[in-house]
Scaffold this motif. Sequence first.
Motif, mmCIF file in Angstrom:
data_model
loop_
_atom_site.group_PDB
_atom_site.id
_atom_site.type_symbol
_atom_site.label_atom_id
_atom_site.label_comp_id
_atom_site.label_asym_id
_atom_site.label_seq_id
_atom_site.Cartn_x
_atom_site.Cartn_y
_atom_site.Cartn_z
ATOM 1 N N VAL A 95 55.769 44.683 25.511
ATOM 2 C CA VAL A 95 55.488 45.732 25.649
ATOM 3 C C VAL A 95 53.814 46.018 25.566
ATOM 4 N N VAL A 96 53.206 45.247 24.427
ATOM 5 C CA VAL A 96 51.723 45.244 24.517
ATOM 6 C C VAL A 96 50.951 44.751 25.557
ATOM 7 N N GLY A 97 51.439 43.538 26.244
ATOM 8 C CA GLY A 97 51.047 42.960 27.320
ATOM 9 C C GLY A 97 51.195 43.645 28.644
ATOM 10 N N THR A 98 52.152 44.546 28.736
ATOM 11 C CA THR A 98 52.563 45.198 30.039
ATOM 12 C C THR A 98 51.698 46.485 29.717
ATOM 13 N N TYR A 99 51.525 47.090 28.693
ATOM 14 C CA TYR A 99 50.435 48.098 28.270
ATOM 15 C C TYR A 99 49.229 47.990 28.993
ATOM 16 N N GLN A 100 48.576 46.767 28.168
ATOM 17 C CA GLN A 100 47.198 46.369 28.453
ATOM 18 C C GLN A 100 47.017 46.217 29.857
ATOM 19 N N ALA A 101 47.860 45.408 30.673
ATOM 20 C CA ALA A 101 47.850 45.267 32.023
ATOM 21 C C ALA A 101 47.720 46.498 32.718
ATOM 22 N N LEU A 102 48.556 47.286 32.320
ATOM 23 C CA LEU A 102 48.631 48.571 33.338
ATOM 24 C C LEU A 102 47.550 49.562 32.924
ATOM 25 N N TYR A 103 46.993 49.282 31.727
ATOM 26 C CA TYR A 103 45.682 50.289 31.327
ATOM 27 C C TYR A 103 44.430 49.654 32.101
ATOM 28 N N GLU A 104 44.544 48.258 32.118
ATOM 29 C CA GLU A 104 43.232 47.793 33.051
ATOM 30 C C GLU A 104 43.446 48.297 34.233
ATOM 31 N N LEU A 105 44.501 48.189 34.824
ATOM 32 C CA LEU A 105 44.701 48.576 36.215
ATOM 33 C C LEU A 105 44.443 50.194 36.636
ATOM 34 N N ALA A 106 44.760 50.874 35.573
ATOM 35 C CA ALA A 106 44.308 52.296 35.603
ATOM 36 C C ALA A 106 42.684 52.552 35.683
ATOM 37 N N GLN A 107 41.867 51.653 34.985
ATOM 38 C CA GLN A 107 40.401 51.723 35.194
ATOM 39 C C GLN A 107 39.748 51.702 36.517
ATOM 40 N N PRO A 108 38.565 52.034 36.515
ATOM 41 C CA PRO A 108 37.842 52.185 37.914
ATOM 42 C C PRO A 108 37.812 50.587 38.275
ATOM 43 N N PRO A 109 37.694 50.483 39.569
ATOM 44 C CA PRO A 109 37.765 48.810 39.922
ATOM 45 C C PRO A 109 36.216 48.441 39.868
ATOM 46 N N VAL A 110 35.928 47.404 39.243
ATOM 47 C CA VAL A 110 34.629 46.729 39.418
ATOM 48 C C VAL A 110 34.683 45.613 40.382
ATOM 49 N N SER A 111 33.953 45.471 41.507
ATOM 50 C CA SER A 111 33.575 44.762 42.496
ATOM 51 C C SER A 111 33.350 43.351 41.890
ATOM 52 N N PRO A 112 34.060 42.383 42.157
ATOM 53 C CA PRO A 112 34.007 40.997 41.683
ATOM 54 C C PRO A 112 32.652 40.276 42.172
ATOM 55 N N THR A 113 32.108 39.592 41.508
ATOM 56 C CA THR A 113 30.760 38.762 42.025
ATOM 57 C C THR A 113 31.366 37.460 42.458
ATOM 58 N N PHE A 114 31.583 37.194 43.722
ATOM 59 C CA PHE A 114 31.950 35.623 43.840
ATOM 60 C C PHE A 114 30.509 34.970 44.309
ATOM 61 N N SER A 115 29.913 34.518 43.057
ATOM 62 C CA SER A 115 28.532 34.148 43.189
ATOM 63 C C SER A 115 28.371 32.591 43.445
ATOM 64 N N ASN A 116 29.453 31.846 43.131
ATOM 65 C CA ASN A 116 29.508 30.475 43.310
ATOM 66 C C ASN A 116 28.116 29.650 43.125
ATOM 67 N N LEU A 117 27.445 30.232 41.996
ATOM 68 C CA LEU A 117 25.997 29.720 41.731
ATOM 69 C C LEU A 117 26.147 28.204 41.207
ATOM 70 N N THR A 118 25.958 27.046 41.969
ATOM 71 C CA THR A 118 26.264 25.701 41.180
ATOM 72 C C THR A 118 25.001 25.687 40.367
ATOM 73 N N SER A 119 23.926 26.442 40.656
ATOM 74 C CA SER A 119 22.580 26.106 39.772
ATOM 75 C C SER A 119 22.946 26.687 38.145
ATOM 76 N N ALA A 120 23.841 27.632 38.084
ATOM 77 C CA ALA A 120 24.075 28.015 36.645
ATOM 78 C C ALA A 120 25.175 27.008 35.942
ATOM 79 N N PHE A 121 25.686 26.102 36.702
ATOM 80 C CA PHE A 121 26.781 25.166 36.176
ATOM 81 C C PHE A 121 26.169 23.651 36.056
ATOM 82 N N VAL A 122 25.234 23.258 36.915
ATOM 83 C CA VAL A 122 24.734 21.970 37.224
ATOM 84 C C VAL A 122 23.392 21.865 36.180
ATOM 85 N N GLN A 123 23.328 20.902 35.237
ATOM 86 C CA GLN A 123 22.248 20.841 34.660
ATOM 87 C C GLN A 123 20.983 20.104 35.411
#
Length: 500
Positions: free
Chosen positions: A472-500
């Motif tokens: 019940v709760v998982g389905t509701y939360q997933a549907l709630y998130e789907l109803a929110q305005p979409p946010v464009s994902p940032t596919f930034s693959n920044l290796t500098s952010a992960f490699v020391q």
Amino acid sequence: MATPNKDPIWNLELKTKATVTFSSSPVSPPDSTWKFQNKECNNYRSKEGITPEGGSNGSDPSSYQKVKGITWFQTLIHLLKGNIGTGLLGLPLAVKNAGLLMGPLSLLLMGIVAVHCMGILVKCARHLCRRLQKPFLDYGDAVMYGLQTSPSSWLQNHALWGRHVVVFFLLLTQLGFCCVYFVFLADNLKQVIEAANTTTTNCYSNETVTLTPSIDSRLYMLSFLPFIVLLVFIRNLRVLSIFSMLANICMFISLVVIYQYIVQDIPDPKNLPLVADWKTYPLFFGTTIFAFESIGVVLPLENKMKKNDHFPVILYGGMTMITLLYTSLACLGYLKFGAAIQASITLNLPNCWLFQSVKLLYSLGIFFTYALQFYVPAEIIIPFAVSHVPKQWNLVVDLSIRTGLVCVTCALAILIPRLDLVIALVGSMSSSALALIIPPLLEIITYYSEGMSPITIIKDILITFLGFFGLVVGTYQALYELAQPPVSPTFSNLTSAFVQ
């Protein structure tokens, strides 16, 4: 991410045996692969080498001995294969939704409960086999016969609906997997194409990569549609097993490369929250149960073992390995990429040719797996429909339904083009019922008249409540998130952010 998370070739062979009846009246099987399935069910004893020993007519199920079948090692391999798929790749994001401490602990707890429910299903099926003198039962049969032998006359009269419920959730789960595959394929291919102009041979560069905007991911889904339609026209299970082998090879190679990358140069996790916002925890539940939903392969594997008395050891040992694999990839993935983790860990890999190849290779494995997952609902729906048309229209109806079902899964994926929410929604809506709700209820129904410990009853009620609450709760939360305005994902693959 099952399945799936999940190699479904074992789902194909025996899931459909339990879940093919849509009405109480028998339906004449059509001339299709369904006829083979019926024949396979009827000839189970001869195919599996089950011979009666002792007894005048071999009606005692304890007198059946499997002289042919799969070994314990083959059973273990199939169990491992049945749990590795798209659900696995989404677990790092699931840990983010629960927190660095709460996530792994909850993942281990969910694994223990899910495996316990698998053991419950096996125990109940064996008990009902002995009680009803049957050589084997599958999921649908176990639920139906459990209701038939219950002390409640109302449950006895509605026993067939128990099988229908299993059929419904199987259809929902398998077609949900197919929707996930469309989104997964589109997201990964889109990212590979966007980074094509800047893809390098240096996988550990500190250079920031700027992706080139391409067409919408939903158009990629449409581009896959004709190829997947042609793929599902393959109705021969032996041919599909070849695709299963190719898919397993692709996924195994990809996972090895992913692991060798995420274990290197892990950043300091001090900024990662130990416990995430409670609002995102239901999404963790849906993703996790999606990954662990392999309960449908348990009875088929147990039925096909040479020495099925060893199956509980294989089940608990194999699922322990799976749980450790899930936990390690989930934790390492979240530690490696932190708050930037995406719906599939493949989307976080650097833009070099090696990891772009990994994305394409895993996508190829998922593409092949689509036909295998699709086989289960096809073998449930098509025979029922074909049996109501003249024989000369059988092939036309068969192919039309296959095309229509693929189009439906594509349309649903287009309507919900967010991979993380699709996984959480499918896991919460359908996987929780099959993996957490039905098995403990079946145990109560099966053993209540024979006397059950109050502790066992309370335990089963708590597990059922956990599954229902998560549904019940998982389905509701997933549907709630789907109803929110979409946010464009940032596919930034920044290796500098992960490699020391």
